[in-house]
Design an enzyme around this catalytic site. Sequence first.
Site, PDB file in Angstrom:
ATOM      1  N   HIS A 151      -3.688   0.116   8.382  1.00  0.00           N
ATOM      2  CA  HIS A 151      -3.381   0.303   6.980  1.00  0.00           C
ATOM      3  C   HIS A 151      -3.496   1.793   6.680  1.00  0.00           C
ATOM      4  O   HIS A 151      -4.493   2.405   7.046  1.00  0.00           O
ATOM      5  CB  HIS A 151      -4.384  -0.489   6.136  1.00  0.00           C
ATOM      6  CG  HIS A 151      -3.918  -0.707   4.747  1.00  0.00           C
ATOM      7  ND1 HIS A 151      -3.976   0.286   3.798  1.00  0.00           N
ATOM      8  CD2 HIS A 151      -3.359  -1.775   4.143  1.00  0.00           C
ATOM      9  CE1 HIS A 151      -3.474  -0.190   2.670  1.00  0.00           C
ATOM     10  NE2 HIS A 151      -3.102  -1.432   2.852  1.00  0.00           N
TER      11      HIS A 151
ATOM     12  N   ARG B  68      -0.903   3.728  -4.804  1.00  0.00           N
ATOM     13  CA  ARG B  68       0.307   4.543  -4.653  1.00  0.00           C
ATOM     14  C   ARG B  68       1.445   3.967  -5.470  1.00  0.00           C
ATOM     15  O   ARG B  68       2.256   4.681  -6.038  1.00  0.00           O
ATOM     16  CB  ARG B  68       0.718   4.612  -3.180  1.00  0.00           C
ATOM     17  CG  ARG B  68      -0.068   5.629  -2.371  1.00  0.00           C
ATOM     18  CD  ARG B  68       0.279   5.531  -0.903  1.00  0.00           C
ATOM     19  NE  ARG B  68      -0.218   4.315  -0.315  1.00  0.00           N
ATOM     20  CZ  ARG B  68       0.435   3.598   0.616  1.00  0.00           C
ATOM     21  NH1 ARG B  68       1.608   4.006   1.057  1.00  0.00           N
ATOM     22  NH2 ARG B  68      -0.094   2.497   1.100  1.00  0.00           N
TER      23      ARG B  68
END
Lengths: 263, 295, 549
Positions: free
Chosen positions: C325, C345
Amino acid sequence: MTTPQPDLITMQFMGKNYQVPSGLTIMAAIEYAGYKLVRGSGCRAGFCGACPTIYHKGESHKLYTALACQTLVEDQMCLVQVPFVPVARKRYVMDALQPTPNIILQYYPEIAGCVACNTCTRACPQGIQVMDYIQAALRGDIQRTAELSFDCISCGICSSRCPSDIKHYPVGQLARRIYGKYILPRSQHLADRVSELAAGAYQDEMTTLMHLSLEDLKVRYEQRVFEPVVGQNDEHNAVRQWGSPVDPVDFQDDPQAILSTGA
Amino acid sequence: MHIDYYPGCTIKTSARQYETSALAVLHALDVQSREMEQWNCCGVVHSLATDNLIRHVAPIRVLTRLQQQGGTELVTLCDMCYNTLAQANLLVQRQPDKGEAINGFIADDQTYGGQVDVLHLLQILRDRIGFQAIKRRVICPLKGLTVFPYYGCKLLRPRAVGIDDAETPSILRDLMQALGATVVDDPIQTCCCGSYHVVNRDAIVAGQVTKIAARAQLQGADIIVLSCPLCHFNLDTHQPRPTDGGQRLPVLYYTQLIGLAFGLPWETLGLDAHHIDPFPLLQHQHSVPLEGERV
Amino acid sequence: MELINGYPAYMRESIVKVEQTRPARLYATFPAMSLDERKVLLTHFHPDFKEDQKRPLAFGPSQGMFINHELADLLEARPLIPSHLDVSRVDYEVDVLIIGGGGAGTVAALWSVEAGIDPQRILIATKLRHGDSNSTMAQGGIQAADRPTDSPVMHYLDAMGGGHFTNRPELVQALVMDAPGIIQWHESLGVMYDKDAEGNFVVHPGGGTSRNRMHSARDYTGLEIMRVIRDEARNRAIPVIEFAPAIELLMDDHSHVAGAVLLNLETRRYRIVKAHATILATGGLGRLHMQQYPTTNHYGATADGLVLAYRVGAHLTDLDAIQYHPTGAAFPAQMAGLLITEKVRGLGAQPVNRNGDMFVFPLEPRDVEASAFIRECYERELGITTPLGMRGIWLDAPMVDILHGPGTIQTALPAMFRMYQRFGIDMTRDPILVFPTLHYQNGGIVADAHGATTVPGLFVAGEVMGGIHGKNRLMGNSLLDFNVFGKRAGIAAAAYARQTTPGNLTLAHIDAYEQMLRAAGVDRDRTAPRLLPDYRGREALERYLDIPL
């Protein structure tokens, strides 16, 4: 940019002094000192309650409790791990329970002995108002018990300190299950979907899909229309940028098809 | 007028009609009430019956939290809670060394020195609002009802916290008369109902309740009024049927009778939550109008 | 070391630069990479593409599979016990032995009981405590296509595409068709899913999923499910033995798996479990720290089940694709490796280097994004190094509230906000430090849609099972995976147990394995399974004396 070296501090673990770098968690400091943990280490991220620790600092008489993986070691900390708190939980059959206000008192009558001393709340490493959820259970407010106790990771520190020997986390667990099963309404569309599936819905479509060629499957995949998400028209929205609401899938997807629908 | 009130555990579980009727009456009297936040069980028997200082932490914590919430006065509905909170309060006020020990144990930001006053709702009605003002709000006087006020113990004893004379109290009589009811008294009205013995020695409670109901009947009462949920439970569930074939006496809270006299909607009064059904009496006497009627 | 609002002074200097560049960056973007640029980046920096970090498996049913050295070292290793270990005295005889006490193992046990097995004839043997698992730590949610605007067909497509079409269709079919039933089962157990006043689930979008079908229980979905099923297992009095990992499977003289050798981690006493059916539910491998990456996994995730299964001849698949990740927390130490959801994000936070400069498009595909962060830290040396030596780059979280309004972070990311707050960091005011982290084992042991492996008597469920997610798992499908296949394995194992009785116990397969090791010329000093990772300080280890006490 040079990274300064961490200072060494003194930690006393089970009565023995060790020099460890500052900036480590208690768990990492214990390991740094040479202990390989069998008990006392679980998720190492504050979710599982495997690492309750009791400590005092230097000359102060006050006793603190914390999770070893979530607390930084401090100079003059004198600590011991308590990886297990014996807690007597009751057995029950959820389907046979009547979710009456007194149900929790019935299974855990010792909660009537709560003196509201708040020791449990002070001991809790998750910041839960433990005493308040026991009080809510006492007066049959199951919803409040469930909501207040939700963040509980069952570490048992509360029960280890309670002067009335209350078993807090099993009480919270029972309340939450009763709430989830009997008080929260069941989802109708879920029930409908389960019935549909039992009656054979989607079987044919699935079989067709499973036998498609790779090319045809990819076409179907790229034809997917994404469900709108709140904030869809936002400039920085991921769907606009990448055709995916949050997290784009890896590179081996054909990116040309996706880029062509983006900004 | 604004009051902070403390419900206590029983009010929220088996004596809900007391709370709903009390809140309805307060609203009708233009009194704003706020249930205090984060209250805990006052401990009652534990707190009153032992010398162990930790047992007083529970009621003191209630008062400490009210103080943190900016309150200076706490009104209770339940007699047992009233008595427990008031006595714990006295302990802190009169024995500061014990108060200090309790404060040290609680170890909160604020210490508690007995600055909060503990009051029973009856005191608010008598002393702040006044029974005259209550009388003026009555639109369906309780004519035809003969009421027997039952006090029990916790409202009156010990004297240091009693809200009325312990031998010859009059507060409930005065209130009922202001509502237009006929009142009959008897010395047994300050005799204990048996209290928590109902849990495991309810023969004692049955004995007491039989005597109390019999005296009330003898005096000609057709309804008993009281303020304590425990007395209510005992009198409502342990009254024997009279041997002469007469009716058992319904047992109501004073707030429910005020509500009837004010003509408040019956849903707010919880009259269907009793063991001994009061409806036959209330309708038969026709002293109170059926819902919707006006005098 | 003194901390200023959670960060040491030298990191604060870098934060100042981030703040200085922020106004210009707010509405700017960094160009996305072309396919070629991506390929170059991945080849040079992504851990899965480092040829020298992997090797082909030397022998066995999955010979030739290109896997990380750390995993190959365990598969090409000697057993912990000799083949002549006395297995004649049986300590437990059960119908179903379940190795692993996480989500999959517990679900399997409950469904074995539902399928008619007497709880006293089941044994859950777990290495740590019952519930210690990756299942407990899953935050995001669980997928199920239960709304009218959604269907298992759409869920199937999402999962297949997400897995790069390398998933086994019949396993994905099972996953998506069973999903609504699993959620309903959870309802009846009392799992506190987020619902509105009418009982409709509050659902969320997930990466790569075309419908918003992630069901959640606040930020603790995995924990909530795990503690409810564990509570139910306790109610059913299903026996659990903790701190007793399986160190070898047992076979019988018909080449069926017939139980396991358990080791009491504290007394080192071994126990023999004879079982009609055995389910491996041992979870993932994050604590092998492939290429020294930090991990989101729990302490016990050391691929034990893969080793045990391979020893008895099971097939493995897709172990060349470990899920990294891109944003694992790199600071503070209490959070090292912990998942920082991509939602941050998605809401606008930009990754920037120590000078406050953007260096990558914020929403490249996961492995491209991870590679960019790695390049920034290790080739360009523009990352920040924590006091404990971890490198990372900044994720400029304050941008979220600036772009969407104050309070956005607290509403959208309450658990994360709280966690940082606990350590003195206000992520609405300061950026957070991130670096790729090892997250999930996409592949695993080959099995059919009932969890039955190619070895009779051996079943699998959960993260240790392969083929469901192909080369890449979608978020929300792993919580679903352990429920669906835990249930199926529990039921299948129960049926198998009723039909089969184990023969005489043997460890002969150990001899066969050792022969393969010898023939392949493998270094014979290594042993496996690993059981626990070793975090002892280097200084302490340097002075360690292995003296028997």
